[in-house]
Write a protein that holds these residues in place. Sequence first.
Motif, PDB file in Angstrom:
ATOM      1  N   ARG A  29      68.565  40.606  65.582  1.00 15.89           N
ATOM      2  CA  ARG A  29      67.165  40.568  67.260  1.00 15.89           C
ATOM      3  C   ARG A  29      66.613  39.677  67.707  1.00 15.89           C
ATOM      4  O   ARG A  29      66.245  39.361  69.000  1.00 15.89           O
ATOM      5  CB  ARG A  29      66.353  42.123  66.208  1.00 15.89           C
ATOM      6  CG  ARG A  29      65.014  42.573  67.249  1.00 15.89           C
ATOM      7  CD  ARG A  29      64.018  43.242  66.341  1.00 15.89           C
ATOM      8  NE  ARG A  29      63.474  42.883  66.078  1.00 15.89           N
ATOM      9  CZ  ARG A  29      62.153  41.791  66.083  1.00 15.89           C
ATOM     10  NH1 ARG A  29      62.140  41.538  67.307  1.00 15.89           N
ATOM     11  NH2 ARG A  29      61.368  41.482  65.432  1.00 15.89           N
ATOM     12  N   LYS A  40      67.691  36.494  68.607  1.00 18.17           N
ATOM     13  CA  LYS A  40      68.579  35.831  68.343  1.00 18.17           C
ATOM     14  C   LYS A  40      68.849  36.712  69.904  1.00 18.17           C
ATOM     15  O   LYS A  40      69.182  35.621  71.622  1.00 18.17           O
ATOM     16  CB  LYS A  40      69.919  35.701  68.261  1.00 18.17           C
ATOM     17  CG  LYS A  40      69.601  34.264  66.783  1.00 18.17           C
ATOM     18  CD  LYS A  40      71.862  34.287  66.336  1.00 18.17           C
ATOM     19  CE  LYS A  40      70.882  33.347  65.664  1.00 18.17           C
ATOM     20  NZ  LYS A  40      72.606  32.782  64.975  1.00 18.17           N
ATOM     21  N   ASP A  41      68.986  38.062  69.840  1.00 21.21           N
ATOM     22  CA  ASP A  41      69.431  38.509  70.631  1.00 21.21           C
ATOM     23  C   ASP A  41      68.199  38.136  72.262  1.00 21.21           C
ATOM     24  O   ASP A  41      68.415  38.366  73.583  1.00 21.21           O
ATOM     25  CB  ASP A  41      69.853  39.960  70.722  1.00 21.21           C
ATOM     26  CG  ASP A  41      70.157  41.007  71.854  1.00 21.21           C
ATOM     27  OD1 ASP A  41      71.122  40.503  73.091  1.00 21.21           O
ATOM     28  OD2 ASP A  41      69.361  42.064  71.572  1.00 21.21           O
ATOM     29  N   GLN A  42      66.639  38.939  71.553  1.00 23.70           N
ATOM     30  CA  GLN A  42      66.348  38.209  72.625  1.00 23.70           C
ATOM     31  C   GLN A  42      65.684  37.199  73.031  1.00 23.70           C
ATOM     32  O   GLN A  42      65.770  37.113  74.286  1.00 23.70           O
ATOM     33  CB  GLN A  42      64.876  38.243  71.983  1.00 23.70           C
ATOM     34  CG  GLN A  42      64.133  39.940  71.818  1.00 23.70           C
ATOM     35  CD  GLN A  42      62.591  40.238  71.026  1.00 23.70           C
ATOM     36  OE1 GLN A  42      62.652  38.946  70.252  1.00 23.70           O
ATOM     37  NE2 GLN A  42      62.199  41.632  70.749  1.00 23.70           N
ATOM     38  N   LEU A 102      68.972  35.419  73.663  1.00 22.04           N
ATOM     39  CA  LEU A 102      69.717  35.036  74.930  1.00 22.04           C
ATOM     40  C   LEU A 102      69.662  35.861  76.143  1.00 22.04           C
ATOM     41  O   LEU A 102      69.857  35.336  77.339  1.00 22.04           O
ATOM     42  CB  LEU A 102      71.140  35.870  74.084  1.00 22.04           C
ATOM     43  CG  LEU A 102      71.468  34.712  72.923  1.00 22.04           C
ATOM     44  CD1 LEU A 102      72.716  35.388  71.877  1.00 22.04           C
ATOM     45  CD2 LEU A 102      71.719  33.159  73.692  1.00 22.04           C
ATOM     46  N   ARG A 103      68.784  37.062  76.153  1.00 25.08           N
ATOM     47  CA  ARG A 103      68.421  37.258  77.554  1.00 25.08           C
ATOM     48  C   ARG A 103      67.338  36.575  78.049  1.00 25.08           C
ATOM     49  O   ARG A 103      67.246  36.773  78.554  1.00 25.08           O
ATOM     50  CB  ARG A 103      67.856  39.665  76.995  1.00 25.08           C
ATOM     51  CG  ARG A 103      68.579  39.783  76.308  1.00 25.08           C
ATOM     52  CD  ARG A 103      68.115  41.305  75.436  1.00 25.08           C
ATOM     53  NE  ARG A 103      69.666  42.054  74.811  1.00 25.08           N
ATOM     54  CZ  ARG A 103      69.829  43.208  75.402  1.00 25.08           C
ATOM     55  NH1 ARG A 103      70.137  43.099  77.277  1.00 25.08           N
ATOM     56  NH2 ARG A 103      71.240  43.616  74.835  1.00 25.08           N
ATOM     57  N   ALA A 104      66.430  36.333  77.005  1.00 24.68           N
ATOM     58  CA  ALA A 104      65.476  35.415  78.204  1.00 24.68           C
ATOM     59  C   ALA A 104      66.289  34.991  78.578  1.00 24.68           C
ATOM     60  O   ALA A 104      65.225  34.353  79.748  1.00 24.68           O
ATOM     61  CB  ALA A 104      64.552  35.029  77.458  1.00 24.68           C
ATOM     62  N   ALA A 158      69.278  33.989  79.596  1.00 30.54           N
ATOM     63  CA  ALA A 158      69.918  34.546  81.136  1.00 30.54           C
ATOM     64  C   ALA A 158      69.473  35.132  82.104  1.00 30.54           C
ATOM     65  O   ALA A 158      68.762  35.072  83.092  1.00 30.54           O
ATOM     66  CB  ALA A 158      71.300  35.895  80.106  1.00 30.54           C
ATOM     67  N   GLU A 159      68.153  35.836  81.757  1.00 30.36           N
ATOM     68  CA  GLU A 159      67.236  35.992  83.206  1.00 30.36           C
ATOM     69  C   GLU A 159      66.501  35.142  83.794  1.00 30.36           C
ATOM     70  O   GLU A 159      66.703  34.631  85.026  1.00 30.36           O
ATOM     71  CB  GLU A 159      65.482  37.280  82.150  1.00 30.36           C
ATOM     72  CG  GLU A 159      65.005  37.205  83.102  1.00 30.36           C
ATOM     73  CD  GLU A 159      65.470  39.103  84.057  1.00 30.36           C
ATOM     74  OE1 GLU A 159      65.154  38.438  84.485  1.00 30.36           O
ATOM     75  OE2 GLU A 159      66.126  39.370  84.082  1.00 30.36           O
ATOM     76  N   ASN A 203      68.944  34.425  85.757  1.00 37.52           N
ATOM     77  CA  ASN A 203      68.990  34.711  86.937  1.00 37.52           C
ATOM     78  C   ASN A 203      68.113  34.352  88.001  1.00 37.52           C
ATOM     79  O   ASN A 203      68.096  34.362  89.272  1.00 37.52           O
ATOM     80  CB  ASN A 203      69.418  35.852  86.730  1.00 37.52           C
ATOM     81  CG  ASN A 203      70.607  36.324  86.285  1.00 37.52           C
ATOM     82  OD1 ASN A 203      71.971  35.820  86.323  1.00 37.52           O
ATOM     83  ND2 ASN A 203      70.833  37.921  85.116  1.00 37.52           N
TER      84      ASN A 203
END
Length: 194
Positions: A42, A44-46, A48-50, A52-53, A56
């Motif tokens: 969980r 790691k997913d957070q 990676l999302r941060a 990526a954001e 962007n």
Amino acid sequence: MTEETTPETGRPDQTADTAAAAEPAAVSPEARIVELEEELARLKDQALRALAEGENIRRRAEREKEEAGKYAVASLARDLVSVADNLHRAIAAAPAADARDETLANILTGVEATERELLAAFERRGISKLEPMGQKFDPNLHEAVFEVPGTGQPAGTVVQVLQAGFTIHDRLLRPAMVGVAKGDDTATKVDTTA
């Protein structure tokens, strides 16, 4: 089980029961490992999302900066386009250069040089003049003011340019005001007698 009373209150002592209840039930090491692996996934997913954001946002900021540099002069360019129109009108309105009137010929030469310099400055800044004569009408680049019948041209072909259009890089600065050929009714009718 014997109840013990506290000397201060005379009530049964509940601290022993509360302490036993507060102790977590013995968790197997395998269950604890699974729980920690799920939490790690969980997190790691957070992360990676941060990331990526953040990437962007960086790309969007770069794109906006680039566009601001490209199109910052659009307002000024719109104003200067009318100057180019007036220079073109002055050249078109001047009578044919008369060899006897050297002053008029010099003025006309100066106006032509000024127009060339202005159009060259436009080109250096990515501003292009649209020359739609003979092209198919494009509503994204042209503004049809009237239709001209009997031109011998296919319907929708630009047959007259009233005012040149301009683009800045890939955006329309001002549409060209044009007259388009009206389709010949006889040419578009289908022979149904066969």
